[in-house]
Scaffold this motif. Sequence first.
Motif, short mmCIF file in Angstrom:
data_model
loop_
_atom_site.label_atom_id
_atom_site.label_comp_id
_atom_site.label_asym_id
_atom_site.label_seq_id
_atom_site.Cartn_x
_atom_site.Cartn_y
_atom_site.Cartn_z
N GLU A 129 80.79 13.29 54.42
CA GLU A 129 80.49 14.35 55.39
C GLU A 129 80.88 15.72 54.83
N THR A 148 84.41 10.15 55.41
CA THR A 148 84.91 11.53 55.60
C THR A 148 84.53 12.40 54.41
N GLU A 195 90.45 17.16 55.56
CA GLU A 195 89.70 16.25 56.42
C GLU A 195 90.15 14.79 56.23
N VAL A 196 90.41 14.39 54.99
CA VAL A 196 90.86 13.02 54.73
C VAL A 196 92.24 12.81 55.33
N LEU A 198 86.78 4.54 55.68
CA LEU A 198 87.03 5.76 56.45
C LEU A 198 87.08 6.97 55.52
N SER A 231 93.54 14.38 57.87
CA SER A 231 93.39 14.36 59.33
C SER A 231 92.88 13.00 59.80
N ALA A 232 91.87 12.47 59.12
CA ALA A 232 91.30 11.18 59.52
C ALA A 232 92.33 10.05 59.35
#
Length: 178
Positions: A127, A124, A153-154, A120, A156-157
């Motif tokens: 991207e 991320t 972003e990491v 994951l 959040s994921a």
Amino acid sequence: MAEDKDDKDAEQTEEQAGGKKKKLILFGIIGIVLIITVVLVLWLFGGSSSQEQQASSGSGSPAPSSSPRPEIGNALYVGMPRAFVFIVPGDSRERTVQIKAQLMVRGEENEELAKMHIPLIEGTLHEVFSSSTADRLKTAEGKGQLRELALAEVRSALEEVTGNPVVEQVLFTSLVMQ
């Protein structure tokens, strides 16, 4: 004559065996020196920070932290198994970029969570990195913005999956652009 040839062959094999022994001894010494160096580095740099020493030796309450959330455990680093290679648009042509990254986490629980969710995290980060441009990656400010965006972003994921942001920092250990 045959005896001379046999004697020369015997001498050559003895010299080769002696050379192999010398190489083995040399590699052993190099290995020992490397092990001692690693132990010394860990011993010198693995000690507690001055802030931790003040907190443990001084008052009963820990020293106030400048970070918005309390520190839990020691800083641990989780390396990404592969470098990220991608193409970004540039001013005159496309550029190929390679970034090696590591994640800084606090505590063994977060380290295990990060290791468990590496696919994951890799997706991320890929991207985020591939959405950049060559012009942005040329400057220190642009690299800093990319690190901050990658961290957001990491987090959040991971928060969607684990309920915890897990990662404290995304660090670039290498960035090459051609």
